[in-house]
Scaffold this motif. Sequence first.
Motif, PDB file in Angstrom:
ATOM      1  N   HIS A   5      46.015 -16.921  29.727  1.00 13.76           N
ATOM      2  CA  HIS A   5      47.405 -17.273  29.832  1.00 13.76           C
ATOM      3  C   HIS A   5      47.698 -17.419  31.649  1.00 13.76           C
ATOM      4  CE1 HIS A   5      49.025 -16.732  25.681  1.00 13.76           C
ATOM      5  NE2 HIS A   5      47.724 -16.442  25.373  1.00 13.76           N
ATOM      6  N   TYR A   6      48.218 -18.156  31.958  1.00 13.99           N
ATOM      7  CA  TYR A   6      48.423 -18.303  33.360  1.00 13.99           C
ATOM      8  C   TYR A   6      49.958 -17.698  33.765  1.00 13.99           C
ATOM      9  CZ  TYR A   6      48.859 -20.099  38.159  1.00 13.99           C
ATOM     10  OH  TYR A   6      48.988 -20.307  39.452  1.00 13.99           O
ATOM     11  N   LEU A   7      50.020 -17.014  34.853  1.00 14.99           N
ATOM     12  CA  LEU A   7      51.476 -16.394  35.200  1.00 14.99           C
ATOM     13  C   LEU A   7      51.616 -16.557  36.766  1.00 14.99           C
ATOM     14  CD1 LEU A   7      53.956 -15.229  34.295  1.00 14.99           C
ATOM     15  CD2 LEU A   7      52.862 -12.965  34.531  1.00 14.99           C
ATOM     16  N   ASP A   8      52.379 -17.197  37.327  1.00 14.19           N
ATOM     17  CA  ASP A   8      52.807 -17.411  38.482  1.00 14.19           C
ATOM     18  C   ASP A   8      53.890 -16.609  38.909  1.00 14.19           C
ATOM     19  OD1 ASP A   8      53.126 -18.156  41.236  1.00 14.19           O
ATOM     20  OD2 ASP A   8      52.729 -20.144  41.085  1.00 14.19           O
ATOM     21  N   VAL A   9      53.627 -15.437  39.721  1.00 17.52           N
ATOM     22  CA  VAL A   9      54.637 -14.442  40.083  1.00 17.52           C
ATOM     23  C   VAL A   9      54.893 -14.527  41.675  1.00 17.52           C
ATOM     24  CG1 VAL A   9      54.734 -13.175  38.196  1.00 17.52           C
ATOM     25  CG2 VAL A   9      53.431 -12.476  40.228  1.00 17.52           C
ATOM     26  N   SER A  10      54.561 -15.658  42.139  1.00 14.63           N
ATOM     27  CA  SER A  10      54.491 -15.654  43.716  1.00 14.63           C
ATOM     28  C   SER A  10      55.709 -15.897  44.266  1.00 14.63           C
ATOM     29  CB  SER A  10      53.467 -16.816  44.220  1.00 14.63           C
ATOM     30  OG  SER A  10      53.703 -17.907  43.743  1.00 14.63           O
ATOM     31  N   ASP A  11      56.767 -16.439  43.659  1.00 13.44           N
ATOM     32  CA  ASP A  11      57.974 -16.602  44.167  1.00 13.44           C
ATOM     33  C   ASP A  11      59.116 -15.571  43.906  1.00 13.44           C
ATOM     34  OD1 ASP A  11      57.238 -18.864  45.468  1.00 13.44           O
ATOM     35  OD2 ASP A  11      57.589 -20.169  44.075  1.00 13.44           O
ATOM     36  N   LEU A  12      58.668 -14.382  43.107  1.00 14.78           N
ATOM     37  CA  LEU A  12      59.510 -13.584  42.577  1.00 14.78           C
ATOM     38  C   LEU A  12      59.386 -12.402  43.369  1.00 14.78           C
ATOM     39  CD1 LEU A  12      58.563 -13.611  38.691  1.00 14.78           C
ATOM     40  CD2 LEU A  12      60.559 -15.006  39.758  1.00 14.78           C
ATOM     41  N   GLU A  13      60.733 -11.812  43.614  1.00 14.95           N
ATOM     42  CA  GLU A  13      60.971 -10.634  44.175  1.00 14.95           C
ATOM     43  C   GLU A  13      60.994  -9.299  43.250  1.00 14.95           C
ATOM     44  OE1 GLU A  13      61.552 -10.655  47.658  1.00 14.95           O
ATOM     45  OE2 GLU A  13      61.362 -12.565  47.303  1.00 14.95           O
ATOM     46  N   PRO A  14      60.281  -8.176  43.991  1.00  9.92           N
ATOM     47  CA  PRO A  14      59.928  -6.789  43.043  1.00  9.92           C
ATOM     48  C   PRO A  14      61.251  -6.531  42.669  1.00  9.92           C
ATOM     49  CG  PRO A  14      59.037  -6.805  45.529  1.00  9.92           C
ATOM     50  CD  PRO A  14      59.953  -7.952  45.487  1.00  9.92           C
ATOM     51  N   PRO A  15      61.328  -5.923  41.509  1.00 12.41           N
ATOM     52  CA  PRO A  15      60.040  -5.769  40.771  1.00 12.41           C
ATOM     53  C   PRO A  15      59.713  -6.571  39.627  1.00 12.41           C
ATOM     54  CG  PRO A  15      61.889  -4.507  39.840  1.00 12.41           C
ATOM     55  CD  PRO A  15      62.673  -5.259  40.773  1.00 12.41           C
ATOM     56  N   GLU A  16      60.403  -7.777  39.700  1.00 12.74           N
ATOM     57  CA  GLU A  16      60.034  -8.743  38.867  1.00 12.74           C
ATOM     58  C   GLU A  16      58.514  -9.071  38.599  1.00 12.74           C
ATOM     59  OE1 GLU A  16      61.658 -10.932  35.535  1.00 12.74           O
ATOM     60  OE2 GLU A  16      62.547  -9.689  36.959  1.00 12.74           O
ATOM     61  N   PRO A  17      57.875  -9.324  39.454  1.00 11.95           N
ATOM     62  CA  PRO A  17      56.381  -9.463  39.333  1.00 11.95           C
ATOM     63  C   PRO A  17      55.605  -8.617  38.482  1.00 11.95           C
ATOM     64  CG  PRO A  17      56.718 -10.041  41.551  1.00 11.95           C
ATOM     65  CD  PRO A  17      57.895  -9.287  40.915  1.00 11.95           C
ATOM     66  N   LEU A  18      55.767  -7.154  38.756  1.00 13.95           N
ATOM     67  CA  LEU A  18      55.237  -6.075  37.750  1.00 13.95           C
ATOM     68  C   LEU A  18      55.835  -6.118  36.508  1.00 13.95           C
ATOM     69  CD1 LEU A  18      53.616  -3.890  37.812  1.00 13.95           C
ATOM     70  CD2 LEU A  18      55.641  -2.131  38.633  1.00 13.95           C
ATOM     71  N   ILE A  19      56.974  -6.335  36.240  1.00 10.25           N
ATOM     72  CA  ILE A  19      57.574  -6.531  34.858  1.00 10.25           C
ATOM     73  C   ILE A  19      57.113  -7.801  34.126  1.00 10.25           C
ATOM     74  CG2 ILE A  19      59.727  -6.692  33.590  1.00 10.25           C
ATOM     75  CD1 ILE A  19      61.195  -5.501  35.900  1.00 10.25           C
ATOM     76  N   ARG A  20      57.038  -8.617  34.633  1.00 11.58           N
ATOM     77  CA  ARG A  20      56.426  -9.800  33.977  1.00 11.58           C
ATOM     78  C   ARG A  20      54.955  -9.902  33.806  1.00 11.58           C
ATOM     79  NH1 ARG A  20      59.436 -15.104  35.709  1.00 11.58           N
ATOM     80  NH2 ARG A  20      61.669 -14.569  35.586  1.00 11.58           N
ATOM     81  N   ALA A  21      54.331  -9.162  34.587  1.00 10.78           N
ATOM     82  CA  ALA A  21      52.773  -8.997  34.518  1.00 10.78           C
ATOM     83  C   ALA A  21      52.447  -8.045  33.259  1.00 10.78           C
ATOM     84  CB  ALA A  21      51.859  -8.294  35.587  1.00 10.78           C
ATOM     85  N   ILE A  22      53.173  -6.975  33.328  1.00 15.20           N
ATOM     86  CA  ILE A  22      53.116  -5.977  32.022  1.00 15.20           C
ATOM     87  C   ILE A  22      53.575  -6.721  30.736  1.00 15.20           C
ATOM     88  CG2 ILE A  22      53.928  -3.846  31.185  1.00 15.20           C
ATOM     89  CD1 ILE A  22      52.101  -3.577  33.578  1.00 15.20           C
ATOM     90  N   ASP A  23      54.675  -7.291  30.759  1.00 16.13           N
ATOM     91  CA  ASP A  23      55.063  -7.898  29.675  1.00 16.13           C
ATOM     92  C   ASP A  23      53.637  -8.956  29.071  1.00 16.13           C
ATOM     93  OD1 ASP A  23      57.489  -6.655  29.343  1.00 16.13           O
ATOM     94  OD2 ASP A  23      58.681  -8.275  30.277  1.00 16.13           O
ATOM     95  N   GLY A  24      53.340  -9.555  30.234  1.00 20.53           N
ATOM     96  CA  GLY A  24      52.137 -10.524  29.868  1.00 20.53           C
ATOM     97  C   GLY A  24      51.131  -9.983  29.205  1.00 20.53           C
ATOM     98  N   VAL A  25      50.537  -8.800  29.822  1.00 19.33           N
ATOM     99  CA  VAL A  25      49.295  -8.150  29.341  1.00 19.33           C
ATOM    100  C   VAL A  25      49.619  -7.606  27.892  1.00 19.33           C
ATOM    101  CG1 VAL A  25      48.171  -7.920  31.452  1.00 19.33           C
ATOM    102  CG2 VAL A  25      49.585  -6.127  30.325  1.00 19.33           C
ATOM    103  N   LYS A  26      50.711  -7.214  27.574  1.00 19.14           N
ATOM    104  CA  LYS A  26      50.963  -6.617  26.022  1.00 19.14           C
ATOM    105  C   LYS A  26      51.104  -7.593  25.077  1.00 19.14           C
ATOM    106  CE  LYS A  26      53.612  -2.684  27.792  1.00 19.14           C
ATOM    107  NZ  LYS A  26      55.160  -2.011  27.570  1.00 19.14           N
ATOM    108  N   GLY A  27      51.204  -8.826  25.691  1.00 13.03           N
ATOM    109  CA  GLY A  27      51.361 -10.155  24.450  1.00 13.03           C
ATOM    110  C   GLY A  27      50.033 -10.600  24.242  1.00 13.03           C
ATOM    111  N   LEU A  28      48.906 -10.264  24.942  1.00 10.64           N
ATOM    112  CA  LEU A  28      47.717 -10.663  24.784  1.00 10.64           C
ATOM    113  C   LEU A  28      47.060 -10.476  23.412  1.00 10.64           C
ATOM    114  CD1 LEU A  28      45.772 -10.164  28.101  1.00 10.64           C
ATOM    115  CD2 LEU A  28      46.842 -12.331  27.611  1.00 10.64           C
ATOM    116  N   ALA A  29      46.407 -11.699  22.773  1.00  8.21           N
ATOM    117  CA  ALA A  29      45.719 -11.506  21.582  1.00  8.21           C
ATOM    118  C   ALA A  29      44.467 -11.150  21.990  1.00  8.21           C
ATOM    119  CB  ALA A  29      46.032 -12.746  20.752  1.00  8.21           C
TER     120      ALA A  29
END
Length: 94
Positions: A5-29
């Motif tokens: 699962h690829y997630l590019d947060v390079s253009d986001l401002e804090p704290p959005e990258p952290l929030i999206r990364a945590i949401d992303g890992v929680k959804g991993l099967a």
Amino acid sequence: MDNEHYLDVSDLEPPEPLIRAIDGVKGLAAGQYLHLNHRIKPCLLYENLSRLGFDSDTRAGSSGMCEVFIWRQGDLTAEQHARQAACSLPRWQD
């Protein structure tokens, strides 16, 4: 099943990258890992990953980007796929 699962947060401002990364890992099967692309090393992410039961491998991507490969602790299939994807990139140097 696609293992990455690829997630590019390079253009986001804090704290959005952290929030999206945590949401992303929680959804991993089972068998899946998250490939996170960030413009800097996401230092606050690591303590959260550990607390939530995830491991990671941080690599230097193109143009100075930080590539983080994240999988659930104990998921050997996901770890194998993540490490295989990461191995072509140099280790991140602090």
